[in-house]
Scaffold this motif. Sequence first.
Motif, PDB file in Angstrom:
ATOM      1  N   PRO A 100       0.811  -1.213   0.000  1.00 54.14           N
ATOM      2  CA  PRO A 100       0.000   0.000   0.000  1.00 54.14           C
ATOM      3  C   PRO A 100       0.847   1.267   0.000  1.00 54.14           C
ATOM      4  O   PRO A 100       2.039   1.226   0.305  1.00 54.14           O
ATOM      5  CB  PRO A 100      -0.815  -0.113   1.293  1.00 54.14           C
ATOM      6  N   SER A 101       0.219   2.354  -0.320  1.00 62.76           N
ATOM      7  CA  SER A 101       0.893   3.646  -0.380  1.00 62.76           C
ATOM      8  C   SER A 101       1.508   3.987   0.974  1.00 62.76           C
ATOM      9  O   SER A 101       0.885   3.817   2.019  1.00 62.76           O
ATOM     10  CB  SER A 101      -0.114   4.728  -0.782  1.00 62.76           C
ATOM     11  N   SER A 102       2.712   4.495   0.955  1.00 65.17           N
ATOM     12  CA  SER A 102       3.371   4.908   2.203  1.00 65.17           C
ATOM     13  C   SER A 102       2.745   6.190   2.756  1.00 65.17           C
ATOM     14  O   SER A 102       3.015   6.572   3.884  1.00 65.17           O
ATOM     15  CB  SER A 102       4.865   5.107   1.960  1.00 65.17           C
ATOM     16  N   ARG A 103       1.903   6.838   1.968  1.00 68.73           N
ATOM     17  CA  ARG A 103       1.246   8.070   2.423  1.00 68.73           C
ATOM     18  C   ARG A 103       0.066   7.800   3.344  1.00 68.73           C
ATOM     19  O   ARG A 103      -0.463   8.715   3.949  1.00 68.73           O
ATOM     20  CB  ARG A 103       0.773   8.892   1.226  1.00 68.73           C
ATOM     21  N   LEU A 104      -0.350   6.534   3.462  1.00 70.62           N
ATOM     22  CA  LEU A 104      -1.466   6.217   4.333  1.00 70.62           C
ATOM     23  C   LEU A 104      -1.060   6.379   5.790  1.00 70.62           C
ATOM     24  O   LEU A 104      -0.040   5.871   6.224  1.00 70.62           O
ATOM     25  CB  LEU A 104      -1.954   4.780   4.107  1.00 70.62           C
TER      26      LEU A 104
END
Length: 163
Positions: A100-104
């Motif tokens: 998953p996106s590291s921005r989550l």
Amino acid sequence: MPKEKRRSSTIGRKQSTKFEKFYTLPELAKRLVTFLNAKVDLRKFDTIIDCCCGEIGSFVKAIKDVVNHPNIVVYEIYMSKKQKRSSTIAIEADFLHTKPSSRLNPENTLVMSNVPFGVNGKTAAKFIQKAAEISDHIAFLLPISFVKDSFLKRFVPPDFHVI
């Protein structure tokens, strides 16, 4: 989409032997989203992820109807063009094998779905464990047998609780 083998079950319905496909009725998804929204304001989450939305995307529709959330991400292994167009962000991939996106932000992310159960709940357990890696909040539609202490101790991280 790969060809599926089908077999008749003892209750007269067709079941897939390759992919579990038991879709959530839209009315049930809406009831569950409404219930969850009463417990936890769904608007507080930056992102809501449906980790296996299925062909009809009942939870996505329910979330849009109940809270009109602007950032819904959906995962599905095989997604129709209609599904891709109807979702905020549609990812055609296996949630269990996707980074998953590291921005989550785990505190502001909710993962919700009607996940496949698998034999003895092992597939559902994999979804729970993967969701717990990226989010502090998980809402899955699971059978009551999943509330047994033996299942919770084996598959649910200790800092999560059942409502």
